[in-house]
Write an enzyme that holds these catalytic residues in place. Structure first.
Site, PDB file in Angstrom:
ATOM      1  N   ASP A 181       6.370  63.021  38.209  1.00  0.00           N
ATOM      2  CA  ASP A 181       5.019  63.579  38.140  1.00  0.00           C
ATOM      3  C   ASP A 181       5.092  65.078  37.897  1.00  0.00           C
ATOM      4  OD1 ASP A 181       6.060  63.799  40.878  1.00  0.00           O
ATOM      5  OD2 ASP A 181       4.121  64.726  41.340  1.00  0.00           O
ATOM      6  N   GLU A 241       5.651  63.962  43.951  1.00  0.00           N
ATOM      7  CA  GLU A 241       6.227  65.120  44.631  1.00  0.00           C
ATOM      8  C   GLU A 241       5.314  66.329  44.539  1.00  0.00           C
ATOM      9  OE1 GLU A 241       8.318  68.804  45.345  1.00  0.00           O
ATOM     10  OE2 GLU A 241       7.487  68.185  43.416  1.00  0.00           O
TER      11      GLU A 241
END
Length: 457
Positions: free
Chosen positions: A93, A160
């Site tokens: 991500d 994250e």
């Protein structure tokens, strides 16, 4: 099985780099953002793309999530008898792009300029994903000439940048599959272009909101101004108390320490941070202390009327988002209570003040001693043609490292990464230095080689 030599690995990385870059660019084109309010479909595509990359190097792959969390990808192959296992971590991500007008090229269209690859996630952390893949490809993983001498688990997280809320659950759910002798977390950076680093300390974090209220509703600024305080003035005065006259954090009870004996010249720091001429730096002590082992407090945003739409009325309430970074050794829960106590003590004119906690994360310190750390240092030194890695702290926070330490207390945790001081991760024009990326890929392949040799010695 006869594994590869150092020279063979160097040649293999050079051979694989064009394909690795092409796959990196394909990942960068997927705008996988885990923040609320964004389309999460690209995260699913990103996870599937990572899963295919793992299958391509012969791993047994699964996509996993906890509840409504975003997809993580786990690829695994068992170790040969008596050999160690290495866990390779990264995340797929990315941060939101922010103000598009600040980008010199499209954030999700990778573009090379002056030896750097620009694009959101090009450095943080899709290059980390591809460094893992590159190292495994160098050993021939997934081919008939597979000569990887140890076991490997590749764990690529999907949220994250949004706080890793699912991570403790994922680690608990897959604890047996993720167990390893060495954990390589490719989410940090190097000291400079040409100078590798191992990250051995990171600050913790507390993000929260403070609200002030002075009125039940807005009232005429001419009729009541000069007697009734407006909420924005109250908020500004309150936020101004968070630092002393030198710019050091004024909240009592926070931990401070001293960083590694590294010199960070002021001119270099100002250039790398992009500080404009005439702006003074805040805080006291060495720059590395201020960045790595002292607390910081930043105002990230304020909710208030937009200037173009603001009427001639006293603002009844206002909100600010605060981000507090904590030195190694501090505790996020007690630090948050210290912040609340400070704000309650200093709110002016009897205004109503309230608080909302967003998230926190523990700081950490890594004891970088032992045979596997020696194996890592040797790998870095070889990849950087004789330049030994330095030990650095990081002012940012990777709270899950403390989670890994708790879950796998016997593992050696190596915090590495692909970023350099010019990468601009999280900001406009994020980029990856392609020459340094090649060294990172070689260093990781050599690390796997050295870890296997160290275990067998």
């Amino acid at each position: 099985m006869t594994t590869l030599t150092v020279d063979q690995l160097r040649a293999a990385i050079e051979r694989e780099l064009p394909g690795v870059r092409a796959d990196l660019e394909a990942l960068v084109r997927i705008p996988g953002i885990a923040f609320d309010g964004f389309d999460f479909a690209p995260l699913e595509r990103s996870a599937q793309a990572v899963a295919e990359l793992m299958r391509g190097v012969g791993l047994d792959v699964q996509v996993s999530r906890i509840g409504d969390g975003h997809p993580a990808v786990i690829g695994r192959r068992p170790a040969p008898p008596g050999a160690p296992t290495v866990l390779l971590y990264a995340h797929h991500d990315v941060q939101p792009v922010g103000d598009l007008s600040k980008w010199e090229s499209e954030p999700f269209e990778p573009t090379e300029r002056d030896g750097r690859l620009y694009g959101r996630g090009a450095a943080d952390d899709k290059a980390g994903v591809m460094a893992h893949i590159a190292a495994l490809r160098a050993f021939g993983c997934g081919t008939d000439d597979d000569r990887l001498p140890l076991g490997v688990v590749v764990f690529v997280e999907g949220e994250e940048e949004f706080g890793s809320d699912s991570l403790p659950g994922l680690l608990a759910k897959h604890s047996e599959e993720l167990a390893a002798d060495v954990i390589v977390i490719a989410d940090s950076g190097n000291w400079d272009i040409g100078v590798p680093a191992l990250t051995t300390s990171l600050r913790g974090i507390v993000n929260s909101f403070v609200d002030v209220q002075v009125l039940h509703s807005a009232v005429h600024s001419g009729m009541f101004g000069g007697v009734v305080p407006d909420a924005l003035t109250v908020l500004c005065r309150l936020l101004a108390t968070l630092h002393d006259e030198n710019g050091d954090v004024a909240v009592q009870g926070l931990v401070s320490g001293q960083a590694a004996p590294l010199d960070y010249p002021v001119d270099r720091f100002r250039a790398e941070a992009g500080v404009i001429d005439g702006v003074e730096l805040i805080g006291t002590g060495r720059i590395v202390d201020r960045m790595w082992t002292k607390p910081s407090l930043s105002v990230l945003g304020i909710d208030a009327p937009r200037t173009a739409e603001a009427p001639n009325a006293l603002v009844p309430s206002a909100r600010a988002k605060l981000s507090m970074r904590l030195a190694p050794g501090d505790d996020p829960k007690s630090a948050y209570q210290a912040l609340i106590a400070h704000l309650e003590k200093h709110v002016p004119w009897g205004a109503k003040v309230s608080f909302e906690f967003e998230h926190d994360g523990n700081p950490c310190v890594i004891d970088a001693t032992g045979k596997y750390f020696d194996a890592a240092r040797a790998a870095f030194t070889t990849a950087w043609d004789g330049t030994e890695p330095v030990e650095i702290g990081v002012g940012g926070s990777i709270p899950f490292i403390a989670t890994f330490q708790e879950m796998f207390p016997n593992a050696s945790i190596l915090v590495t990464g692909v970023e350099d001081p010019h990468a601009k991760a999280h900001g406009p024009n994020e980029s990856l230095h392609l020459g340094e990326f090649a060294r990172v890929c070689l260093a990781e392949a050599l690390l796997l080689h050295n870890v296997a040799a160290a275990a067998a010695a």
